[in-house]
Enzyme design. Structure first.
Site, short mmCIF file in Angstrom:
data_model
loop_
_atom_site.label_atom_id
_atom_site.label_comp_id
_atom_site.label_asym_id
_atom_site.label_seq_id
_atom_site.Cartn_x
_atom_site.Cartn_y
_atom_site.Cartn_z
N ASP A 1 -4.29 -15.32 7.67
CA ASP A 1 -3.03 -15.85 7.13
C ASP A 1 -2.25 -16.66 8.17
O ASP A 1 -1.25 -17.30 7.83
CB ASP A 1 -2.17 -14.71 6.59
CG ASP A 1 -2.86 -14.00 5.43
OD1 ASP A 1 -3.72 -14.64 4.77
OD2 ASP A 1 -2.57 -12.82 5.19
N ARG B 1 0.82 -1.21 0.00
CA ARG B 1 0.00 0.00 0.00
C ARG B 1 0.86 1.26 0.00
O ARG B 1 0.46 2.29 -0.56
CB ARG B 1 -0.96 -0.02 1.20
CG ARG B 1 -2.10 -1.06 1.01
CD ARG B 1 -2.74 -1.42 2.33
NE ARG B 1 -3.96 -2.22 2.22
CZ ARG B 1 -3.99 -3.56 2.07
NH1 ARG B 1 -2.87 -4.25 1.93
NH2 ARG B 1 -5.15 -4.21 2.01
O1 SPQ Z 1 -1.48 -11.00 -1.48
P1 SPQ Z 1 -1.94 -12.38 -1.23
O2 SPQ Z 1 -1.26 -13.33 -2.17
O3 SPQ Z 1 -3.44 -12.53 -1.30
O4 SPQ Z 1 -1.47 -12.75 0.26
C1 SPQ Z 1 -2.09 -13.30 1.43
C2 SPQ Z 1 -0.91 -13.98 2.25
O5 SPQ Z 1 -1.02 -15.09 2.78
O6 SPQ Z 1 0.11 -13.30 2.34
C3 SPQ Z 1 -3.22 -14.31 1.16
F1 SPQ Z 1 -2.92 -15.33 0.55
O7 SPQ Z 1 -2.57 -12.28 2.31
C4 SPQ Z 1 -3.72 -11.45 2.06
C5 SPQ Z 1 -4.77 -11.72 3.13
O8 SPQ Z 1 -5.15 -13.07 3.15
C6 SPQ Z 1 -3.27 -10.01 2.11
C7 SPQ Z 1 -4.39 -9.05 2.31
C8 SPQ Z 1 -4.15 -7.60 2.10
O9 SPQ Z 1 -2.98 -7.15 2.12
O10 SPQ Z 1 -5.15 -6.87 1.94
C9 SPQ Z 1 -5.65 -9.44 2.72
C10 SPQ Z 1 -6.02 -10.86 2.93
O11 SPQ Z 1 -6.71 -11.33 1.78
P2 SPQ Z 1 -8.30 -11.12 1.57
O12 SPQ Z 1 -8.63 -11.92 0.34
O13 SPQ Z 1 -8.93 -11.69 2.80
O14 SPQ Z 1 -8.57 -9.72 1.39
#
Ligand code: SPQ
Length: 429
Positions: A316, A28
């Site tokens: 996570d 971000r």
């Molecule tokens: O970025 P990515 O690949 O989706 O990463 C993950 C992780 O484990 O690092 C999920 F696989 O984290 C997401 C988290 O699960 C990061 C995130 C964010 O930075 O906004 C939000 C979460 O996902 P979501 O789908 O619940 O919004």
């Protein structure tokens, strides 16, 4: 495919770890630096592969980003400063990059295409393409807007009132970033509170955003100003050492500089509920993102139930919580966590299958898993399946194992924690 022998049969872990920058906040910081006006500086940025993908995408969008001694300088010229990219925007393995970037591009009057790796190609995108289409952008993707590659031709956006069908910070953030460019007020209602780094950053960059319980409102047309961002350590990375310290007998670990945003601290609640010996020191509550140091000491643990509104606050951390439950007395139930099925892997299946290979008593359910403890873990060959959080969880599992553990595909760990093994080794010496 590469494979490594993991450290096993460890008697205790001792020492300190300075936790690297938060992945969500690092992404971000680049995005806001790019859409704000002026020079933004970012310290303690996480140089993980996912965040490097975000930098590379914004460079392709014409944003000047410099890196000097671990400090980023981003020269933003507002949303209008972004330029049509001549190449595909490659997001690698990063769900956060692609979903938030779609919200930014939705309001830009040019054409862009986005794609990533094999894991990204399986992750659902309708949750973002759907609301962005409602706001008036042209966006299309494989299987009727559901999967990458994605094509966007952005333009004038109308505001929407949107009830999120899933508790997702990525979907919320994507709509907020589009909402900042819309002609009027956009409102989002969350089913459960999710991480609020985007909302905090809008304020840090001089914007206005309103929150009333689970309803968030942002006005379009706001001009954001550059900021100085210090990224706190990632509690999702700290979680691996918090659990390691709790379960490896005789351990004491000091974790320094851990982000303590209350929308992310579900893991601390679970540790306390299970009887962990944990203490928080030197809390900084004045910054846009709170942080502090944590001391964890090993103790005996008991099973628990993890469910409901707590799930988005530790989504996570569920793989490492599942491992912790194998070392707790009694039954642990994790439910309301269907979202795990659409992460880098189906994390219900990968956690259950890989921990079973090490002798854990664990079963998958429709929305989570049930774990019976306390089990001694055995050796075996396990795989990260290209999922960083599974790889790190298995490296911690190996510490408890009586025999040799081989981890296939350990490289995936560099997505969020490039020096994970170095930090782990320092604790075992
Ligand atoms: O970025 P990515 O690949 O989706 O990463 C993950 C992780 O484990 O690092 C999920 F696989 O984290 C997401 C988290 O699960 C990061 C995130 C964010 O930075 O906004 C939000 C979460 O996902 P979501 O789908 O619940 O919004």
């Amino acid at each position: 495919m590469t494979a490594i022998k993991l450290k096993s049969q460890i008697n205790r872990l001792n020492g300190e770890v300075v936790i690297p920058g938060d992945k969500s906040i690092s992404h971000r910081s680049v995005m806001f630096g790019a859409i704000a006006h002026g020079e933004t500086t970012v310290t303690n940025f996480l140089p993980g592969e996912d965040c490097l993908s975000t930098i590379s995408c914004f460079r392709k969008l014409g944003v000047q980003i410099e890196e000097e001694n671990g400090k980023l300088r981003i020269f933003g010229n507002g949303f209008e400063g972004l330029k049509e990219p001549s190449e595909v925007l490659d997001v690698g393995n990063s769900g956060t990059t692609i979903r938030l970037l779609m919200g930014i591009l939705a309001g830009r009057p040019f054409f862009s295409t986005l794609a990533g790796d094999q894991s990204i190609a399986k992750r659902p995108m309708t949750r973002v393409t759907g609301p962005l289409k409602k706001m008036g952008t042209f966006i299309d993707a494989r299987e009727n807007g559901a999967y990458t590659p994605i094509a966007i031709r952005g333009g004038n956006l109308r505001p929407i009132h949107y009830q999120l069908p899933v508790a997702s910070a990525q979907v919320k953030s994507s709509i907020l970033l589009a909402g900042l460019q819309a002609n009027g007020e956009t409102t989002i209602v969350e089913p459960s509170e999710t991480r609020d780094h985007t909302e905090r950053m809008i304020q840090q960059f001089g914007g206005e955003i309103y929150k009333d319980n689970r309803t968030i409102t942002v006005k379009g047309g706001q001009k954001l100003q550059s900021a100085t961002v210090h990224v706190p350590g990632d509690i999702s990375s700290a979680a691996f050492f918090l659990v390691a310290g709790a379960v490896v007998p005789g351990s004491e670990i000091l974790l320094k500089n851990v982000g303590l945003n209350p929308t992310r601290t579900g893991i601390l609640e679970v540790l306390k509920n299970m009887g962990a010996n944990i203490e928080i020191l030197h809390q900084d509550t004045d910054s846009f993102e709170p942080s502090g140091d944590i001391i964890i000491k090993s103790s005996s643990l008991t099973g628990t139930v993890v469910e409901g509104d707590l799930i988005p606050k530790l989504i996570d951390e569920i793989p490492i919580i599942a491992l912790m439950a194998t070392q707790a007395e009694g039954k642990t139930v994790i439910k309301d966590a269907e979202e795990l099925k659409v992460k880098e892997t189906n994390r219900i299946d990968t956690v259950v299958n890989e921990l079973k290979k090490l002798g854990a008593s664990i079963e998958a359910t429709a929305d989570g898993m049930i774990i019976y403890g306390q089990t001694r873990l055995t050796g075996g060959t396990v795989s990260s399946h290209g999922d960083h959080r599974i790889g790190m969880m298995l490296a911690i599992a190996a510490l408890l194992s009586d025999d040799e553990v081989i981890l296939e595909n350990p490289e995936s760990i560099s997505v969020s924690y490039p020096n994970f093994f170095e930090h782990l080794n320092n604790l075992t010496n």
